[in-house]
Design a protein around this motif. Sequence first.
Motif, PDB file in Angstrom:
ATOM      1  N   MET A  88      41.367 106.362  14.121  1.00  0.00           N
ATOM      2  CA  MET A  88      41.841 105.161  14.769  1.00  0.00           C
ATOM      3  C   MET A  88      41.201 104.615  15.839  1.00  0.00           C
ATOM      4  SD  MET A  88      45.801 105.926  14.608  1.00  0.00           S
ATOM      5  CE  MET A  88      46.511 104.539  15.540  1.00  0.00           C
ATOM      6  N   VAL A  89      40.383 105.535  16.577  1.00  0.00           N
ATOM      7  CA  VAL A  89      39.762 105.211  17.582  1.00  0.00           C
ATOM      8  C   VAL A  89      38.235 104.646  17.121  1.00  0.00           C
ATOM      9  CG1 VAL A  89      38.007 106.254  19.522  1.00  0.00           C
ATOM     10  CG2 VAL A  89      40.504 106.726  19.459  1.00  0.00           C
ATOM     11  N   ALA A  90      37.627 105.464  16.169  1.00  0.00           N
ATOM     12  CA  ALA A  90      36.640 104.988  15.588  1.00  0.00           C
ATOM     13  C   ALA A  90      36.739 103.533  14.757  1.00  0.00           C
ATOM     14  CB  ALA A  90      35.956 105.805  14.389  1.00  0.00           C
ATOM     15  N   GLY A  91      37.750 103.358  14.193  1.00  0.00           N
ATOM     16  CA  GLY A  91      38.179 102.050  13.706  1.00  0.00           C
ATOM     17  C   GLY A  91      38.229 100.819  14.686  1.00  0.00           C
ATOM     18  N   ALA A  92      39.051 101.303  15.669  1.00  0.00           N
ATOM     19  CA  ALA A  92      39.244 100.483  16.793  1.00  0.00           C
ATOM     20  C   ALA A  92      37.837  99.841  17.509  1.00  0.00           C
ATOM     21  CB  ALA A  92      40.195 100.748  17.957  1.00  0.00           C
ATOM     22  N   LEU A  93      37.320 100.782  17.758  1.00  0.00           N
ATOM     23  CA  LEU A  93      35.740 100.526  18.332  1.00  0.00           C
ATOM     24  C   LEU A  93      35.021  99.593  17.468  1.00  0.00           C
ATOM     25  CD1 LEU A  93      34.983 103.930  19.798  1.00  0.00           C
ATOM     26  CD2 LEU A  93      35.502 101.784  21.096  1.00  0.00           C
ATOM     27  N   ALA A  94      34.839  99.930  16.050  1.00  0.00           N
ATOM     28  CA  ALA A  94      34.180  99.172  15.245  1.00  0.00           C
ATOM     29  C   ALA A  94      34.640  97.803  14.632  1.00  0.00           C
ATOM     30  CB  ALA A  94      34.189 100.176  13.865  1.00  0.00           C
ATOM     31  N   ALA A  95      36.027  97.777  14.884  1.00  0.00           N
ATOM     32  CA  ALA A  95      36.471  96.475  14.497  1.00  0.00           C
ATOM     33  C   ALA A  95      36.407  95.414  15.686  1.00  0.00           C
ATOM     34  CB  ALA A  95      38.235  96.607  14.245  1.00  0.00           C
ATOM     35  N   THR A  96      36.286  95.958  16.854  1.00  0.00           N
ATOM     36  CA  THR A  96      36.534  95.106  18.064  1.00  0.00           C
ATOM     37  C   THR A  96      35.255  94.893  18.892  1.00  0.00           C
ATOM     38  OG1 THR A  96      37.164  96.873  19.620  1.00  0.00           O
ATOM     39  CG2 THR A  96      38.809  95.715  18.218  1.00  0.00           C
ATOM     40  N   GLY A  97      34.483  96.014  19.043  1.00  0.00           N
ATOM     41  CA  GLY A  97      33.345  95.833  19.761  1.00  0.00           C
ATOM     42  C   GLY A  97      33.572  96.400  21.097  1.00  0.00           C
ATOM     43  N   ALA A  98      34.991  96.751  21.500  1.00  0.00           N
ATOM     44  CA  ALA A  98      35.253  97.413  22.766  1.00  0.00           C
ATOM     45  C   ALA A  98      34.511  98.445  23.166  1.00  0.00           C
ATOM     46  CB  ALA A  98      36.716  97.446  22.978  1.00  0.00           C
ATOM     47  N   GLN A  99      34.152  98.549  24.531  1.00  0.00           N
ATOM     48  CA  GLN A  99      33.272 100.017  25.065  1.00  0.00           C
ATOM     49  C   GLN A  99      34.231 101.248  24.939  1.00  0.00           C
ATOM     50  OE1 GLN A  99      33.043  97.156  27.015  1.00  0.00           O
ATOM     51  NE2 GLN A  99      31.634  96.504  25.642  1.00  0.00           N
ATOM     52  N   VAL A 100      35.793 101.000  25.069  1.00  0.00           N
ATOM     53  CA  VAL A 100      36.502 102.151  25.053  1.00  0.00           C
ATOM     54  C   VAL A 100      37.954 102.021  24.112  1.00  0.00           C
ATOM     55  CG1 VAL A 100      37.928 103.583  26.759  1.00  0.00           C
ATOM     56  CG2 VAL A 100      35.885 102.512  27.654  1.00  0.00           C
ATOM     57  N   ALA A 101      38.279 102.859  23.529  1.00  0.00           N
ATOM     58  CA  ALA A 101      39.429 102.812  22.547  1.00  0.00           C
ATOM     59  C   ALA A 101      40.264 104.211  22.865  1.00  0.00           C
ATOM     60  CB  ALA A 101      39.044 102.774  21.324  1.00  0.00           C
ATOM     61  N   VAL A 102      41.727 103.722  22.933  1.00  0.00           N
ATOM     62  CA  VAL A 102      42.782 104.737  23.000  1.00  0.00           C
ATOM     63  C   VAL A 102      43.709 104.607  21.438  1.00  0.00           C
ATOM     64  CG1 VAL A 102      44.278 103.379  24.162  1.00  0.00           C
ATOM     65  CG2 VAL A 102      44.673 105.811  24.284  1.00  0.00           C
ATOM     66  N   SER A 103      43.993 105.793  21.172  1.00  0.00           N
ATOM     67  CA  SER A 103      44.846 105.485  19.963  1.00  0.00           C
ATOM     68  C   SER A 103      46.090 106.632  19.948  1.00  0.00           C
ATOM     69  CB  SER A 103      44.484 105.935  18.576  1.00  0.00           C
ATOM     70  OG  SER A 103      43.565 107.374  18.630  1.00  0.00           O
ATOM     71  N   ILE A 104      47.094 106.206  19.692  1.00  0.00           N
ATOM     72  CA  ILE A 104      48.490 106.734  19.632  1.00  0.00           C
ATOM     73  C   ILE A 104      49.309 106.836  18.503  1.00  0.00           C
ATOM     74  CG2 ILE A 104      50.469 107.243  21.060  1.00  0.00           C
ATOM     75  CD1 ILE A 104      49.395 105.404  23.156  1.00  0.00           C
ATOM     76  N   SER A 105      49.725 107.982  17.868  1.00  0.00           N
ATOM     77  CA  SER A 105      50.412 108.255  16.718  1.00  0.00           C
ATOM     78  C   SER A 105      51.329 109.510  16.662  1.00  0.00           C
ATOM     79  CB  SER A 105      49.383 108.220  15.512  1.00  0.00           C
ATOM     80  OG  SER A 105      50.241 108.062  14.309  1.00  0.00           O
ATOM     81  N   GLY A 106      52.747 108.981  16.980  1.00  0.00           N
ATOM     82  CA  GLY A 106      53.741 109.942  17.059  1.00  0.00           C
ATOM     83  C   GLY A 106      55.009 109.879  16.522  1.00  0.00           C
ATOM     84  N   VAL A 107      56.062 110.839  16.547  1.00  0.00           N
ATOM     85  CA  VAL A 107      57.364 110.686  16.029  1.00  0.00           C
ATOM     86  C   VAL A 107      58.314 110.325  17.359  1.00  0.00           C
ATOM     87  CG1 VAL A 107      58.925 111.742  14.685  1.00  0.00           C
ATOM     88  CG2 VAL A 107      56.682 112.428  14.290  1.00  0.00           C
ATOM     89  N   ALA A 108      58.814 109.126  17.517  1.00  0.00           N
ATOM     90  CA  ALA A 108      59.447 108.883  18.486  1.00  0.00           C
ATOM     91  C   ALA A 108      60.890 109.012  18.434  1.00  0.00           C
ATOM     92  CB  ALA A 108      59.116 107.197  19.133  1.00  0.00           C
ATOM     93  N   GLY A 109      61.393 109.269  17.188  1.00  0.00           N
ATOM     94  CA  GLY A 109      62.697 109.555  16.959  1.00  0.00           C
ATOM     95  C   GLY A 109      63.568 108.152  16.871  1.00  0.00           C
ATOM     96  N   PRO A 110      64.848 108.342  16.751  1.00  0.00           N
ATOM     97  CA  PRO A 110      65.477 109.771  16.718  1.00  0.00           C
ATOM     98  C   PRO A 110      65.421 110.543  15.399  1.00  0.00           C
ATOM     99  CG  PRO A 110      67.056 107.900  16.124  1.00  0.00           C
ATOM    100  CD  PRO A 110      65.941 107.272  16.587  1.00  0.00           C
ATOM    101  N   GLY A 111      64.982 109.761  14.110  1.00  0.00           N
ATOM    102  CA  GLY A 111      64.728 110.619  13.029  1.00  0.00           C
ATOM    103  C   GLY A 111      63.282 110.691  12.948  1.00  0.00           C
ATOM    104  N   GLY A 112      62.849 111.053  11.588  1.00  0.00           N
ATOM    105  CA  GLY A 112      61.538 111.006  11.105  1.00  0.00           C
ATOM    106  C   GLY A 112      60.749 112.376  11.501  1.00  0.00           C
ATOM    107  N   GLY A 113      61.463 113.182  12.311  1.00  0.00           N
ATOM    108  CA  GLY A 113      60.692 114.517  12.652  1.00  0.00           C
ATOM    109  C   GLY A 113      61.056 115.656  11.498  1.00  0.00           C
ATOM    110  N   SER A 114      60.037 116.597  11.570  1.00  0.00           N
ATOM    111  CA  SER A 114      60.111 117.830  10.599  1.00  0.00           C
ATOM    112  C   SER A 114      59.943 118.979  11.403  1.00  0.00           C
ATOM    113  CB  SER A 114      58.891 117.662   9.548  1.00  0.00           C
ATOM    114  OG  SER A 114      57.829 117.650  10.100  1.00  0.00           O
ATOM    115  N   ASP A 115      59.849 120.104  10.675  1.00  0.00           N
ATOM    116  CA  ASP A 115      59.701 121.245  11.442  1.00  0.00           C
ATOM    117  C   ASP A 115      58.306 121.592  11.999  1.00  0.00           C
ATOM    118  OD1 ASP A 115      62.200 122.340  10.646  1.00  0.00           O
ATOM    119  OD2 ASP A 115      61.439 123.394   9.119  1.00  0.00           O
TER     120      ASP A 115
END
Length: 167
Positions: A88-115
Amino acid sequence: MSISDDVLEEAAVALGDLLRERGLMITTAESCTGGWVAKALTDRAGSSDYVHSGLVTYSNEAKRVLLEVTDKSLTEHGAVSEPVVREMVAGALAATGAQVAVSISGVAGPGGGSDEKPVGTVWFAWGRSPADTESVVEHFSGDRDAIRRQAVLFALQGVRGFLQEQG
C-alpha cells in the motif's frame, strides 16, 4: 484507552510542522481508519503545504486497483498483513508522487476478527520509498471508535518518529 480530538489534533500539528519544515508532501492509504489520518492532517488551515492526497482503500478491490496490491499478498496473507501495508505504501507513492506515505489496514470491529487476527489488530507502514518502508503491527483494545482513534494517533506519531530518525 480513550483518545480525544485534542490529542489527535496535537499529533497532526506536530507531524504537519515537521513535513512543512522538511518540504515534504504526504499521502495516506487508509483502510480501517477510513481517511481519518488525512482528515486529522487537513483539519489545519494551510495543510495543503504538506498533504498531497488521501486514498481510502477499504475494499480489497480498491487496494488492487488504486494501489496495485497484489492478489498473491491478499490471498496468502489477507488485507490485514505486513505484505499488504508495505505494498500500500509503495502503491501510494507511485500513484501520487508524494514523498512520504503511510498505510493502515486493520480489524476495527466489532466483528471481523479471527483467532489469528482478533479485533484490534492493525498493521501500519510508512516510508519515503519501498526500500526504506517500515512496518509494524499493533493490538488495540476498546470499541470500534477507540480502536480507530488509537490507530490514527499511532500512525501520526509513527510517521513523525520515522522522519525524525531520518534526520
